[in-house]
Scaffold this motif. Structure first.
Motif, PDB file in Angstrom:
ATOM      1  N   GLU A   1      56.448  47.804  37.181  1.00  0.00           N
ATOM      2  CA  GLU A   1      56.291  47.221  38.507  1.00  0.00           C
ATOM      3  C   GLU A   1      55.291  46.059  38.522  1.00  0.00           C
ATOM      4  O   GLU A   1      55.276  45.275  39.473  1.00  0.00           O
ATOM      5  CB  GLU A   1      55.827  48.294  39.502  1.00  0.00           C
ATOM      6  CG  GLU A   1      56.849  49.400  39.703  1.00  0.00           C
ATOM      7  CD  GLU A   1      56.373  50.441  40.700  1.00  0.00           C
ATOM      8  OE1 GLU A   1      55.355  50.169  41.391  1.00  0.00           O
ATOM      9  OE2 GLU A   1      57.003  51.510  40.806  1.00  0.00           O
ATOM     10  N   TYR A   2      54.464  45.963  37.481  1.00  0.00           N
ATOM     11  CA  TYR A   2      53.382  44.966  37.495  1.00  0.00           C
ATOM     12  C   TYR A   2      53.474  43.954  36.349  1.00  0.00           C
ATOM     13  O   TYR A   2      53.060  42.818  36.509  1.00  0.00           O
ATOM     14  CB  TYR A   2      52.023  45.667  37.442  1.00  0.00           C
ATOM     15  CG  TYR A   2      51.734  46.497  38.667  1.00  0.00           C
ATOM     16  CD1 TYR A   2      51.169  45.919  39.795  1.00  0.00           C
ATOM     17  CD2 TYR A   2      52.063  47.842  38.706  1.00  0.00           C
ATOM     18  CE1 TYR A   2      50.910  46.670  40.933  1.00  0.00           C
ATOM     19  CE2 TYR A   2      51.808  48.609  39.832  1.00  0.00           C
ATOM     20  CZ  TYR A   2      51.234  48.021  40.941  1.00  0.00           C
ATOM     21  OH  TYR A   2      50.988  48.758  42.067  1.00  0.00           O
TER      22      TYR A   2
ATOM     23  N   GLU B   1      46.728  44.392  32.398  1.00  0.00           N
ATOM     24  CA  GLU B   1      46.484  43.105  31.739  1.00  0.00           C
ATOM     25  C   GLU B   1      45.219  43.129  30.888  1.00  0.00           C
ATOM     26  O   GLU B   1      45.120  42.403  29.898  1.00  0.00           O
ATOM     27  CB  GLU B   1      46.392  41.992  32.783  1.00  0.00           C
ATOM     28  CG  GLU B   1      47.732  41.713  33.448  1.00  0.00           C
ATOM     29  CD  GLU B   1      47.627  40.613  34.491  1.00  0.00           C
ATOM     30  OE1 GLU B   1      46.482  40.207  34.816  1.00  0.00           O
ATOM     31  OE2 GLU B   1      48.679  40.175  34.990  1.00  0.00           O
TER      32      GLU B   1
ATOM     33  N   GLN C   1      51.614  56.232  41.469  1.00  0.00           N
ATOM     34  CA  GLN C   1      51.033  55.114  42.215  1.00  0.00           C
ATOM     35  C   GLN C   1      49.524  55.315  42.408  1.00  0.00           C
ATOM     36  O   GLN C   1      48.764  54.349  42.366  1.00  0.00           O
ATOM     37  CB  GLN C   1      51.706  54.973  43.588  1.00  0.00           C
ATOM     38  CG  GLN C   1      53.193  54.623  43.508  1.00  0.00           C
ATOM     39  CD  GLN C   1      53.456  53.283  42.834  1.00  0.00           C
ATOM     40  OE1 GLN C   1      52.601  52.403  42.793  1.00  0.00           O
ATOM     41  NE2 GLN C   1      54.667  53.121  42.290  1.00  0.00           N
TER      42      GLN C   1
ATOM     43  N   ASN D   1      43.058  48.826  40.567  1.00  0.00           N
ATOM     44  CA  ASN D   1      44.220  47.943  40.580  1.00  0.00           C
ATOM     45  C   ASN D   1      44.984  48.123  39.270  1.00  0.00           C
ATOM     46  O   ASN D   1      44.443  47.888  38.190  1.00  0.00           O
ATOM     47  CB  ASN D   1      43.743  46.496  40.743  1.00  0.00           C
ATOM     48  CG  ASN D   1      44.888  45.523  40.887  1.00  0.00           C
ATOM     49  OD1 ASN D   1      46.016  45.807  40.505  1.00  0.00           O
ATOM     50  ND2 ASN D   1      44.603  44.363  41.451  1.00  0.00           N
ATOM     51  N   TRP D   2      46.246  48.533  39.379  1.00  0.00           N
ATOM     52  CA  TRP D   2      47.037  48.773  38.177  1.00  0.00           C
ATOM     53  C   TRP D   2      47.269  47.492  37.387  1.00  0.00           C
ATOM     54  O   TRP D   2      47.194  47.487  36.160  1.00  0.00           O
ATOM     55  CB  TRP D   2      48.390  49.393  38.545  1.00  0.00           C
ATOM     56  CG  TRP D   2      48.352  50.847  38.895  1.00  0.00           C
ATOM     57  CD1 TRP D   2      48.641  51.408  40.099  1.00  0.00           C
ATOM     58  CD2 TRP D   2      48.013  51.938  38.028  1.00  0.00           C
ATOM     59  NE1 TRP D   2      48.500  52.772  40.055  1.00  0.00           N
ATOM     60  CE2 TRP D   2      48.113  53.127  38.785  1.00  0.00           C
ATOM     61  CE3 TRP D   2      47.623  52.034  36.705  1.00  0.00           C
ATOM     62  CZ2 TRP D   2      47.853  54.387  38.260  1.00  0.00           C
ATOM     63  CZ3 TRP D   2      47.369  53.292  36.175  1.00  0.00           C
ATOM     64  CH2 TRP D   2      47.475  54.443  36.937  1.00  0.00           C
ATOM     65  N   LYS D   3      47.585  46.390  38.093  1.00  0.00           N
ATOM     66  CA  LYS D   3      47.898  45.135  37.406  1.00  0.00           C
ATOM     67  C   LYS D   3      46.729  44.664  36.543  1.00  0.00           C
ATOM     68  O   LYS D   3      46.897  44.303  35.370  1.00  0.00           O
ATOM     69  CB  LYS D   3      48.261  44.058  38.426  1.00  0.00           C
ATOM     70  CG  LYS D   3      48.788  42.766  37.802  1.00  0.00           C
ATOM     71  CD  LYS D   3      49.261  41.798  38.874  1.00  0.00           C
ATOM     72  CE  LYS D   3      49.947  40.587  38.256  1.00  0.00           C
ATOM     73  NZ  LYS D   3      49.089  39.792  37.376  1.00  0.00           N
ATOM     74  N   ASP D   4      45.521  44.672  37.107  1.00  0.00           N
ATOM     75  CA  ASP D   4      44.339  44.250  36.341  1.00  0.00           C
ATOM     76  C   ASP D   4      44.078  45.189  35.169  1.00  0.00           C
ATOM     77  O   ASP D   4      43.681  44.746  34.085  1.00  0.00           O
ATOM     78  CB  ASP D   4      43.107  44.197  37.253  1.00  0.00           C
ATOM     79  CG  ASP D   4      43.211  43.091  38.294  1.00  0.00           C
ATOM     80  OD1 ASP D   4      44.019  42.174  38.081  1.00  0.00           O
ATOM     81  OD2 ASP D   4      42.489  43.160  39.315  1.00  0.00           O
TER      82      ASP D   4
END
Length: 408
Positions: free
Chosen positions: A260-261, A293, A219, A287-290
Motif C-alpha cells: 500500500e505504501y 523507506e 494497519q 508512519n508505515w511509509k517512513d
C-alpha cells in the motif's frame, strides 16, 4: 617443535629446523613468534600438497586444483589475518577520531547516550509491544542459513537496545544447538528464550503470525498482541510455509502493509531483522511509509526485478553497440570519401609536380642547347679569326718574300 607426521619430507624438516632456530634467537619478541606460526602453517600446507601429489594413482585421496587453491588461500589467510585485523583496528580508531573532531555537542551527547544503552540496556518498564521469534523450523535450514539467521538476530537485538521505544523479545522452540549459537554470538540479555513452542507458552488469542502470504493486512499495531516472526532463512525455497503453519494451528495471521505504501521489485519477503526494525520504527514515527523507506534496502524499491533489469540493461547495451557500429560505419564512409578526395588532391599535386618537373627539364635542356650554340658560335668565330689571322700572316709573309726578291 611438534610435528603431526613422522614421514615429513626433507623440505618440511628443514623449514621446521629454521623455525626452531628463529624461535631460539628471537623468543622474546612477539613479531617473530607470529612469523614462526605463519611459516609453520605455510610449510605444513606445502607438505600436504606435496604428499598428495606423490600419492599413487590407485589411491582415493587426490587433491583437485580447487582443493589446492583453497589450501593455499587458507595458508595465506593464516599468514596475514593478524596483520589485517590490526590494520582494521587502527583504521577504525582513525575514523572514530575524525568523526569526533567534526561532531557537534548534541551529537556527542547522543553518542554517549547510545553507548550507555548498549552497556546497560533499556529499563524493563520502558518496553512496549511484543515480538516473538519462531525457531521451530530449524530442520529446514542448512548450517550456512542458521549462521545467517543468528547474525540477523544479533543485528535486531542491538537495534532494540538503542531504540527510543524498545520492545519485549521472545524466542520459542529454541533447541540446544540454536541456544549455543546465540550464546556464542551475543549475550542476548533482552531476548527471553523458551524450549517450548509458542502454543505451549502463550494463549492463541494473543498471537498473530506475520506472513507475507496472508490476505489480512495490518494497519495499526495492538501492543497487547504478540506478533510472531518466522525465524527462518530459506532464500524463498519454502514459499508459504509460515502461512500454512498458522492456518493449521488456527492462529490469527496478517502481513505488513508494504504494497500500500511502496512498490517492491520482488516478493514481499524480508529478512528477520528488517521485519522487526520496520515494526519498531513504526512505533517511533507512527508512519508505515517512513518506516518502510528507512529500513527496506533501496535495491528492493526498483520497479523491475533483477532478471528484467538485467535483460533491459542487455538490450540497451546491444542498442548502444548497434548505434556505435552505425556511427563507426558512417565514420568509415566519411573517412573513405575524405580519403578519396585526398587521393584525388594528391594525384593532382603529383600531376602538377610532374608538369613542373617536365617544364624544368625542358628549360634546362633549352638553356643547355643555347649554351652549346653559343659555344659553337664562339668557336666558329674564333676559328674564323684564326683563319683570317693566318691569311694575314701568309699574305704578309708573301709580301715580304716578294720584296726580298725584287731587291735581289
Amino acid at each position: 617443535m611438534e610435528t603431526t607426521d613422522t614421514t615429513t619430507p626433507s623440505s618440511e624438516i628443514n623449514a621446521d629446523n629454521n623455525i626452531e632456530t628463529n624461535k631460539e634467537i628471537n623468543k622474546n619478541t612477539v613479531e617473530n613468534k607470529t612469523t614462526d606460526t605463519t611459516t609453520t602453517t605455510t610449510a605444513t600446507t606445502t607438505s600436504i600438497l606435496e604428499n598428495k601429489e606423490e600419492k599413487k594413482e590407485g589411491e582415493e585421496e587426490v587433491l583437485s586444483k580447487n582443493q589446492k587453491k583453497r589450501l593455499l588461500k587458507t595458508a595465506r589467510w593464516e599468514q596475514y589475518k593478524d596483520q589485517k585485523k590490526q590494520y582494521m583496528r587502527e583504521k577504525k580508531k582513525e575514523n572514530l577520531k575524525k568523526r569526533k573532531e567534526t561532531m557537534t555537542s548534541e551529537e556527542k551527547l547522543e553518542r554517549s547516550r547510545l553507548k550507555q544503552l548498549k552497556k546497560k540496556g533499556p529499563d524493563a518498564n520502558s518496553l512496549e509491544g511484543h515480538i516473538l521469534f519462531d525457531f521451530e523450523m530449524e530442520q529446514h535450514m542448512s548450517e550456512k542459513e542458521k549462521k545467517s539467521l543468528i547474525t540477523q538476530m544479533t543485528f535486531l537485538h542491538g537495534f532494540n537496545k538503542i531504540s527510543t521505544k524498545p520492545m519485549n523479545l521472545y524466542a520459542t522452540g529454541v533447541t540446544d544447538e540454536i541456544k549455543s549459537m546465540l550464546e556464542k554470538s551475543s549475550p542476548f540479555k533482552m531476548l527471553t528464550q523458551y524450549k517450548e513452542t509458542y502454543l505451549e507458552k502463550f494463549e492463541k488469542d494473543e498471537l498473530v503470525y506475520l506472513t507475507s502470504d496472508s490476505p489480512n493486512v495490518i494497519q495499526e499495531l495492538d501492543l497487547s498482541k504478540k506478533y510472531i516472526v518466522g525465524a527462518i532463512v530459506d532464500h524463498n525455497r519454502l514459499k508459504g510455509i509460515t502461512f500454512e503453519k498458522a492456518q493449521k494451528q488456527g492462529i490469527s495471521h496478517a502481513q505488513l502493509p508494504i504494497g500500500e505504501y511502496i512498490q517492491m521489485a520482488s516478493r514481499k519477503v524480508l529478512a528477520v531483522n528488517h521485519v522487526f526494525q520496520i515494526i519498531n520504527e513504526f512505533l517511533v514515527v507512527g508512519n508505515w511509509k517512513d518506516a518502510f523507506e528507512k529500513v527496506i534496502p533501496k535495491r528492493k524499491f526498483e520497479e523491475l526485478g533483477r532478471k528484467k533489469r538485467m535483460k533491459l540493461k542487455k538490450q540497451l547495451q546491444q542498442k548502444e553497440n548497434c548505434n556505435l557500429d552505425q556511427e563507426d560505419d558512417d565514420n568509415e564512409e566519411d573517412g573513405d570519401e575524405e580519403n578519396e578526395e585526398e587521393e584525388e588532391e594528391e594525384e593532382e599535386d603529383d600531376e602538377e609536380n610532374e608538369d613542373k618537373q617536365i617544364e624544368k627539364e625542358d628549360s634546362e635542356e633549352k638553356v643547355k642547347k643555347d649554351n652549346q650554340i653559343n659555344e659553337n658560335d664562339q668557336k666558329n668565330s674564333d676559328n674564323e679569326n684564326n683563319v683570317e689571322n693566318i691569311k694575314k700572316k701568309i699574305k704578309l709573309e708573301s709580301n715580304i718574300t716578294i720584296k726580298d726578291n725584287q731587291n735581289n
